[in-house]
Write a protein that holds these residues in place. Structure first.
Motif, PDB file in Angstrom:
ATOM      1  N   CYS A   5       0.863  -1.177   0.000  1.00  0.00           N
ATOM      2  CA  CYS A   5       0.000   0.000   0.000  1.00  0.00           C
ATOM      3  C   CYS A   5       0.908   1.237   0.000  1.00  0.00           C
ATOM      4  O   CYS A   5       1.818   1.330   0.819  1.00  0.00           O
ATOM      5  CB  CYS A   5      -0.893  -0.016   1.236  1.00  0.00           C
ATOM      6  N   VAL A  12      -0.808  -5.864  -0.127  1.00  0.00           N
ATOM      7  CA  VAL A  12      -2.099  -5.895  -0.814  1.00  0.00           C
ATOM      8  C   VAL A  12      -1.988  -6.843  -2.006  1.00  0.00           C
ATOM      9  O   VAL A  12      -1.017  -6.786  -2.755  1.00  0.00           O
ATOM     10  CB  VAL A  12      -2.484  -4.490  -1.329  1.00  0.00           C
ATOM     11  N   ARG A  21      -7.291  -1.184  -4.572  1.00  0.00           N
ATOM     12  CA  ARG A  21      -5.911  -1.353  -5.018  1.00  0.00           C
ATOM     13  C   ARG A  21      -5.407  -0.133  -5.740  1.00  0.00           C
ATOM     14  O   ARG A  21      -6.181   0.503  -6.453  1.00  0.00           O
ATOM     15  CB  ARG A  21      -5.770  -2.602  -5.884  1.00  0.00           C
ATOM     16  N   PHE A  23      -4.212   0.575  -2.882  1.00  0.00           N
ATOM     17  CA  PHE A  23      -4.310   0.865  -1.447  1.00  0.00           C
ATOM     18  C   PHE A  23      -4.959  -0.306  -0.731  1.00  0.00           C
ATOM     19  O   PHE A  23      -5.704  -1.083  -1.313  1.00  0.00           O
ATOM     20  CB  PHE A  23      -5.123   2.144  -1.229  1.00  0.00           C
ATOM     21  N   CYS A  24      -4.726  -0.389   0.571  1.00  0.00           N
ATOM     22  CA  CYS A  24      -5.298  -1.491   1.355  1.00  0.00           C
ATOM     23  C   CYS A  24      -6.715  -1.177   1.817  1.00  0.00           C
ATOM     24  O   CYS A  24      -7.476  -2.083   2.144  1.00  0.00           O
ATOM     25  CB  CYS A  24      -4.406  -1.813   2.547  1.00  0.00           C
ATOM     26  N   CYS A  28      -6.692   4.678   3.449  1.00  0.00           N
ATOM     27  CA  CYS A  28      -5.378   4.948   2.853  1.00  0.00           C
ATOM     28  C   CYS A  28      -5.521   5.664   1.509  1.00  0.00           C
ATOM     29  O   CYS A  28      -4.739   6.551   1.185  1.00  0.00           O
ATOM     30  CB  CYS A  28      -4.586   3.659   2.698  1.00  0.00           C
TER      31      CYS A  28
END
Length: 71
Positions: A5, A12, A21, A23-24, A28
């Motif tokens: 991430c 991830v 995605r 990002f987790c 985030c």
């Protein structure tokens, strides 16, 4: 494939089912968006305004306009 991430570096899985995605989580993703909006992240280089006002760009635009008028 596993990626980190960009915000918290948590692992991830990179697949279509992963809604946020790369990002987790939504958290985030929003943190990253906030960084871009506030100027915390930036792409290196001249600002667009500078590029448009440079002599090189003006010459290219003038040449393109002349070409369009002639065709």
């Amino acid at each position: 494939m596993e990626v980190k991430c960009p915000t918290c570096e948590k692992s991830v899985t990179w697949k279509p089912e992963e809604k946020y995605r790369p990002f987790c989580s939504e958290r985030c993703k929003l943190i990253d968006l906030g960084e871009w909006a506030s100027g915390g992240h930036a792409i290196p280089g001249k600002p667009v305004e500078e590029e448009l006002m440079s002599g090189d760009m003006s010459a290219e635009l003038s040449e393109a306009a002349t070409h369009l008028r002639n065709h």
